[in-house]
Structures are given as structure tokens and as C-alpha cells.
Design an enzyme around this catalytic site. Sequence first.
Site, mmCIF file in Angstrom:
data_model
loop_
_atom_site.group_PDB
_atom_site.id
_atom_site.type_symbol
_atom_site.label_atom_id
_atom_site.label_comp_id
_atom_site.label_asym_id
_atom_site.label_seq_id
_atom_site.Cartn_x
_atom_site.Cartn_y
_atom_site.Cartn_z
ATOM 1 N N HIS A 57 0.834 -1.207 0.000
ATOM 2 C CA HIS A 57 0.000 0.000 0.000
ATOM 3 C C HIS A 57 0.865 1.253 0.000
ATOM 4 C CE1 HIS A 57 0.358 0.724 4.466
ATOM 5 N NE2 HIS A 57 0.363 -0.591 4.532
ATOM 6 N N ASP B 288 -0.149 4.331 1.051
ATOM 7 C CA ASP B 288 -0.454 5.308 2.087
ATOM 8 C C ASP B 288 0.262 5.008 3.386
ATOM 9 O OD1 ASP B 288 -2.215 3.002 2.236
ATOM 10 O OD2 ASP B 288 -3.352 4.089 3.776
ATOM 11 N N ASP C 100 6.304 0.407 6.985
ATOM 12 C CA ASP C 100 4.865 0.226 6.746
ATOM 13 C C ASP C 100 4.349 1.298 5.799
ATOM 14 O OD1 ASP C 100 2.252 -0.557 6.960
ATOM 15 O OD2 ASP C 100 1.963 0.144 9.001
ATOM 16 N N GLU D 245 -5.027 1.650 2.775
ATOM 17 C CA GLU D 245 -5.013 0.488 3.652
ATOM 18 C C GLU D 245 -5.086 0.899 5.119
ATOM 19 O OE1 GLU D 245 -2.929 -2.752 5.998
ATOM 20 O OE2 GLU D 245 -2.553 -0.600 5.804
ATOM 21 N N GLU D 246 -4.532 2.058 5.435
ATOM 22 C CA GLU D 246 -4.503 2.503 6.821
ATOM 23 C C GLU D 246 -5.861 3.011 7.311
ATOM 24 O OE1 GLU D 246 -2.137 1.792 8.547
ATOM 25 O OE2 GLU D 246 -0.283 1.804 7.407
ATOM 26 N N ASP E 10 1.375 -10.534 1.181
ATOM 27 C CA ASP E 10 1.195 -9.179 1.687
ATOM 28 C C ASP E 10 2.088 -9.008 2.908
ATOM 29 O OD1 ASP E 10 0.272 -6.599 1.926
ATOM 30 O OD2 ASP E 10 -1.802 -7.118 2.374
ATOM 31 N N HIS F 267 4.013 3.324 12.720
ATOM 32 C CA HIS F 267 2.906 4.091 13.284
ATOM 33 C C HIS F 267 3.303 4.952 14.475
ATOM 34 C CE1 HIS F 267 -0.819 2.117 11.383
ATOM 35 N NE2 HIS F 267 0.238 1.791 10.673
#
Length: 570
Positions: A168, A170, A203, A237-238, A266, A540
Site C-alpha cells: 500500500h 499510504d 509500513d 489500507e490505513e 502481503d 505508526h
Amino acid sequence: MTEHINPRRDKRSTSSWFMHGALVIGLVSALIAFNNYQTWSSSPPGLDIYNPGANSGICQQVQKLSPRNKQVDQYVREKVDSVEYSREIINKLSGIIRIPSESYDDLGPIGEDDRWNIFFQVEHYIKAKYPTVFQNVKLDHANTHGLILTWEGSISPSEAKPILMLAHQDVVPVLAENVNDWTHPPYDGHYDGEIIWGRGATDDKGYLISIIESLDLLIKSGFKPKRTVILAFGCDEEISGENCGRPISDFLHKQYGDDGIYLIMDEGSTGIQREFEQSFAMVSVAEKGYLDIAINVSSMGGHASNPPDHNVIGILSEIVVAIESNPFPGKVTPKNPMFRFLECGAIHAPDSSFPMAVRRELGMVAQNDSTSQEHLANSLDDMRYYFKTSQSVGKINGGVKINAIPETASTMINLRLAVETSIAEVEAHYEALVGAIAKKHTLAFSGFHLPCSSEEKRKICMIGVDALEPAPVSPVDAEAYRILSGTIKNVLKPLGTDDELIVTPYLMPANTDTKFFWALTKNIYRFTPVNLVENLNRAHTTDEFIRADEFVREPLFFASLILNADDVVG
């Protein structure tokens, strides 16, 4: 790497429960607990199958799997091992980190909310950095920013199902007030000679660059696939994946149909880790389910000088106390991939490092002894949310003025569902708890599947939001899993001095975009081919990073997987 959250979503709150530091602590706690546990006077049935080195067929390991095309394999390896290549791919990751492709919970529709426009920059960037790839793949767009790259094989997808790799574009936002907490600015993509710093390094932009890099290497080597290879990059995705993840899945399902994909890869919340003095490659073969529950209590308002015995805030408080006082029980069952991981530890870890009492308990769990299933889960208390449904009261609201009796109060609870349970079971549990409180206070009650009356003033209403059943458990006896395992063993190395890297099933406590792809294949595997440490490399949170020496070798892993999957095509 995702968690399913969307006002909804508190992704790394889950990861904080499940980081591997906690895993180590949990296992140590379990050892202490089991040392004090009164063991059986004789070995329970099945204990012998968990003796180290036992020829029991449990957690059997495949051999290293090397691609048959030695010329292409050698080309890829030599490129990846070169200093010039390392410098180039590190620069590519640093560059894409500099694009702050943040996704927000309150984003409006694509095409209407200008904040989506940042993803045009991401697409332009990868096109500019990988011209060879885009000259050889077919590019499709799903809802504008979902990117689907198809490298067509020489054999029809109906005869050789495609391999699909997901990533992803984002990242989670960086709060302005936290920027100064970063060692290096979050969107500088700073490389200090050892570590690449920045939001998305782990991520998931490192993963995205690695899989597209693998295609670039293979194309430049002259390799022509028999099996079609597909890369798909989501944009949200987030924040649940509805804007790109689902449209990508719908597009591919229309193309290939049910069970039309050979293998999906994934990102994973785990990679290579060392536990029980043994190195494991932890492949997530399932994800916990997800449910947000909204509870609203309504009653008559009035002046605070004449209050009822229990106003809506008091009643809501009673509901919250009841919820927290009645947690879901935990149990270790053979359905849970974490049971398979514990089995692998029992079989392959040094005898002295794996608690004998845990091995005894596993023998009973394997025979579906419910007492042992519950006891083992309770003993592994610091790992408890691998084995039970979690519930967290995350939002509460009520009252607008201190001298006015509030007319409404509400709360939202976030749940992550254990693999053995279902949304229906969780809803029934909550309806029983809250329904009893409604009856006690003579309030009307509307459960999850009843309309909330607009005419009734004194009531409790419950609504389920973002419901997602636990993911199907992907098979570990499938050819695709064996190819993945053999590739892991051939390319990746154990930590420390272990002779062998043990591939084991594992559980993803969060959710990824794979939740949209269940119909496309049973073979869905989530794995990041690096050693993820310090809270998933601090994904994150502040100072997200990835070690450069591990990152530069990721494309070798993905290229080898493509080659090995191609070798089994007839």
C-alpha cells in the site's frame, strides 16, 4: 501494515499488545507459571510427539528451494550484492518516503477531496524510477489511485494461476506536535549509513519498493514468466481499504474469478524472530476479526436540581463496567495458528529452552481437552490476545452542560475477534449484558438487528460498525506454502548461530487489505522478509525505520519466490 480501523481504526494499539518483546515476556511468565504448576503424575497422551527431534510429522520443514533458472538467479544475486545496487535502492526508498502520502479517517470521495491528489505523486515517482517495469507490464487503475501492474505470463491464467503481491502507498499521518520528537524529520527519508528513517520505511513503502524492484531485476535479467505476476498497490489500507483495496479486489475478481489466484503475498506483522533460543520465520496464515460496537443510551432531560436516581451517563457507566467485568475467555485450540507456532517451538527449539510443562499442555490441547486449552491460554497471559477476543472502550460522550440532565450518552468499543469466534457470538454476548441493564432500568432495548425506535425516548440502542469475521486460515499443506517456505529457507538466514531457520505458521492480530481477497484464493500469506524489532520497526509511531542491510535483500526474496512459483508450472 494494517489494522482495521476507521474512526474506527487505532492500528498500532493492537501492535503494542503483540510486539515480540511482549511475546518474550509472556513466554518467560509462562515458564515461571508452569514451574509452579502441579504436573501430571504420568505423561499425558500425546506428550511424546512433542519431544525435540521426534519423528511425529509436526512442523515438518521443507528443503531449501533454489530456482531452476540458475542464470537468472545468479544475475539477481550479483545485482543485489553489489554496492552500486544498494545505493540505488536505498535512494529509491528514501525518495518515496519524501512523498507524504498520508491517509486520513475523514477523507472525502476520491475526485472530490484534494488530499487524495498526493497519490498522483506516488504513481509518477514509481513510473519515473522503474521505466523498464512499466514498459513490460499492463497498468490498470482501480478508483483512480489503486494501481494494478500485470506482467503477463506465456501460459493462460486458466492453466497457471497468477501470483499476486500486495502493498500500500499510504501511511498513517504524523501529528504536527510530534514532528520534533523524531530523530530525523519523518519525511526526509534520511539514511545514516545503517538505517533508513521515515514514515513508511517499514509500513509499507519498503515492501512496495521491494516487490516492484523484484520485477525490475527479473525483467532486466531477460526472464520471461510462464505464470502471470500481478502487483497491486492500495491507497487507503490505513483507513480500511474501501477506496482502493476493495476496488482492486473487485477488478481482479472480475478478471480471474473465484480461486483464480495461485498465491497472495502481503505485509506481515512478523518476520524473522528469535524465540526459545531458535530462529523462526513467522508466516501469518490468518487474521483476527474486527468489530466496532456503538452503544447509545437515551432518556428524558431536565434541570440538574431534580435528577433521576440514574441518568444516562450513570447507566452508560454501568454498561462499561459490565463489559469490562465480563471479558471473553481465552483458549488455545488447534485451529489457531499460534498453536502451530507453539508446536514448532516444542519440536525444534533446544530442549532446555522450551518449558516441559508447556509441551505437556500442548499434548492435551492437541486432543481438544478444553481444560488444558483454557489453562494454557491463561498461563500465557502476556500473549492472551492471540488466544482471545479483545475489547477496548475507546470513545465515550455525554452531556453538554453541568446543570442540565443529559438526554443521551454514547460509547464505542473496539473488538478484535479470536479465530474461533464469530461476529454473531460477540453480538449475542453484548446483547445479553446490555439487555439485562436495560431491563433493570426499564428502558426499551434495540439489539444489533432491530431498528432503534425514534419515538421511544427512554432506550438503549446497539449498532455494529465495520464488522469483519476472522479471516479463513490459509493452508500450510498447500504447494504454494511449501514453495514460500522453501524460498524463505533458501534466501533468508537465521538470527544468531542457529543451523536452521524454522518456518512456522503465525497469527496476524491486525488486518490487511487481504480481507478483500478471500474469494480469490485460499493461499493468502502475510510475511515481511526482515527482522522486525522495536514495535514493528516503530511503525505508526516516532522514528519509524528499516535496517538498510536487510531491506536491500528483500527484492532477492520476492524475485526468488516468483521464480520458484514459475518452476512448478507444467
